[in-house]
Design an enzyme around this catalytic site. Structure first.
Site, PDB file in Angstrom:
ATOM      1  N   GLY A 167       0.839  -1.334  -0.080  1.00 48.42           N
ATOM      2  CA  GLY A 167      -0.018   0.048  -0.017  1.00 48.42           C
ATOM      3  C   GLY A 167       0.940   1.151  -0.062  1.00 48.42           C
ATOM      4  N   SER A 194     -10.798   1.936  -7.387  1.00 46.39           N
ATOM      5  CA  SER A 194     -12.154   2.618  -7.723  1.00 46.39           C
ATOM      6  C   SER A 194     -12.346   2.298  -9.069  1.00 46.39           C
ATOM      7  CB  SER A 194     -11.854   3.913  -7.414  1.00 46.39           C
ATOM      8  OG  SER A 194     -11.528   4.306  -6.145  1.00 46.39           O
ATOM      9  N   GLY A 277      -3.190  14.272  -8.211  1.00 52.42           N
ATOM     10  CA  GLY A 277      -4.298  13.331  -7.449  1.00 52.42           C
ATOM     11  C   GLY A 277      -4.618  13.744  -5.923  1.00 52.42           C
ATOM     12  N   ASN A 313     -25.686  30.341  21.352  1.00 53.26           N
ATOM     13  CA  ASN A 313     -24.520  29.451  22.151  1.00 53.26           C
ATOM     14  C   ASN A 313     -23.378  29.994  21.797  1.00 53.26           C
ATOM     15  OD1 ASN A 313     -22.933  27.251  22.800  1.00 53.26           O
ATOM     16  ND2 ASN A 313     -24.939  26.744  24.187  1.00 53.26           N
ATOM     17  N   GLU A 399      -4.394   7.881  -2.001  1.00 52.31           N
ATOM     18  CA  GLU A 399      -3.451   8.620  -2.864  1.00 52.31           C
ATOM     19  C   GLU A 399      -2.306   9.039  -2.043  1.00 52.31           C
ATOM     20  OE1 GLU A 399      -4.341   9.364  -5.670  1.00 52.31           O
ATOM     21  OE2 GLU A 399      -6.165   9.786  -6.167  1.00 52.31           O
TER      22      GLU A 399
END
Length: 417
Positions: A167, A194, A277, A313, A399
């Site tokens: 990886g 993908s 990418g 708030n 990526e």
């Protein structure tokens, strides 16, 4: 580029003006607050592209985002509509059907599209990266053969680098390609791809030589090639509008004419693709964060607790301020990295890594905080904020993991004289 702008401008005027209402059961989206306006600093031309992308996101993606996620639909026809706007090959050269735009233009477009559906836009970004790699590193015949169909999205592309055992250590990949005559015989498998199984073109990094990065080459493998098969469709936390499968090669014969560049150049090609990418995926995170800030603001203005709206708030006011600040800081860094990459500056690789690291981390925090502000409603699938959280979580992993981004940045700091 001028022709593309003319086309986009014409389409802009033909599109109905959109309110860009994000899917939310109880509130209608108000205008963009000036301090987080993503059009700041853009040229008139870039604002035109951005408007077209925002309108497309609102009209063609937002209404279907939840359904695509829940039914795991790969929205082919919507993708092809995006390609008609020039989004199938945004930074591919015009002579092969691309839009010829810059990396900054691309970032602006992906940010806007991601406000409509992060998962679908992220696939578009991967497809664009593949088309660019063929356009940039392919010869004339390869460019003319592959790029026009990719830019029109008549065909779809997938990027194949990651393997079950490699990886982050991409240079250790094991998928082999042995040359026999005018073909390579490819064996091995790729993981987490993908579009795998549904796409037509696979840009594959494989080993044609010895160990390490210099033994890696890049092949374009077409879907119907004998010996190419796919694993089961993965069940994922997010990114459900794009299929993810293993890509398997068993004595898969790929013509030598499908090799991009020379033997041994594959790792360089892969890394150059990933620099862009990383900007692309960071830009997708920006879109999710921008949408989530809007959703959180709208929720605070209408949701009442203890007799007054949450917008009164101070703790939540401060949290919203921090979210907006992180969003704008992330956007500025991503756009600076995009310019550096476009200009080929020596700091481009480090800046792309910084942009990916910072934007994906901070934008996930923004979306997660927006969900928290919604309370129990944020955990319901009727509310879009939970899908933004699920869809961008993976951006910190793919990526190049954010841990690897830290390695690249620190190496740049420590090796420069």
């Amino acid at each position: 580029m001028a022709a593309c702008l003319a086309r986009v401008t014409r389409l802009t005027h033909n599109m109905c003006k959109s309110h860009r209402v994000f899917f939310h059961r109880s509130t209608q989206r108000r205008g963009i607050a000036a301090c987080v306006d993503p059009s700041h600093g853009l040229t008139d031309e870039q604002k035109e592209f951005q408007k077209v992308a925002f309108d497309f996101a609102a009209n063609e993606m937002t209404p279907h985002m939840a359904e695509w996620d829940q039914k795991e639909i790969f929205p082919v026809e919507t993708l092809r509509k995006a390609a008609q706007l020039g989004f199938g090959g945004i930074y591919v050269q015009p002579d092969v059907g691309g839009s010829g735009l810059s990396r900054l233009d691309t970032s602006v477009i992906f940010e806007a599209l991601s406000t409509g559906c992060v998962s679908t836009t992220a696939y578009i970004s991967i497809h664009n990266m593949c088309a660019w790699m063929i356009d940039t590193f392919g010869n004339s015949e390869q460019r003319q053969r592959f790029c026009p169909d990719l830019c029109s999205m008549d065909k779809f592309a997938s990027y194949c680098l990651t393997e079950p055992g490699s990886g982050s250590d991409a240079a250790s990949l094991l998928t082999s390609a042995q040359r026999k005559g005018d073909h390579y015989i490819v064996n091995g498998s790729k993981a987490f791809i993908s579009g795998g199984g549904d796409t037509d073109v696979y840009v594959v990094m494989c080993r044609t030589g010895g160990k390490g990065p210099k033994g890696v080459s890049c092949l374009v493998v077409e879907k119907d090639t004998p010996g190419l098969s796919f694993g089961k469709k993965e069940k994922k936390v997010g990114w459900n509008s794009q299929p993810t499968r293993a890509v398997i090669f068993e004595d898969c014969a790929v013509p030598v004419s499908n090799r991009l560049g020379e033997e041994g150049e594959g790792f360089i090609i892969a890394m150059k693709g990933l620099n862009g990418g990383r900007i692309n995926i960071a830009s997708c995170s920006l879109g999710a964060a921008h949408a989530s800030v809007q959703l959180a603001r709208d929720h605070l203005l209408v949701r009442k607790q203890f007799g007054e709206t949450l917008s009164n708030n101070q703790f939540l006011q401060f949290k919203l301020a921090e979210m907006a600040t992180k969003l704008v800081a992330s956007r500025l860094l991503v756009r600076e990295a995009a310019v550096a990459l476009q200009e080929g500056r020596p700091d481009a690789v480090a800046l792309c890594s910084m942009a990916k690291l910072f934007a994906t981390d901070e934008c996930f925090d923004i979306c997660n905080q927006a969900l928290q502000m919604h309370g129990g409603y944020g955990y319901l699938k009727d509310y879009a904020v939970q899908q933004f959280v699920r869809d961008i979580r993976v951006h910190q992993i793919l990526e190049g993991t954010n841990e690897v981004m830290r390695m690249i940045i620190s190496r740049s700091l420590l090796t420069e004289s």
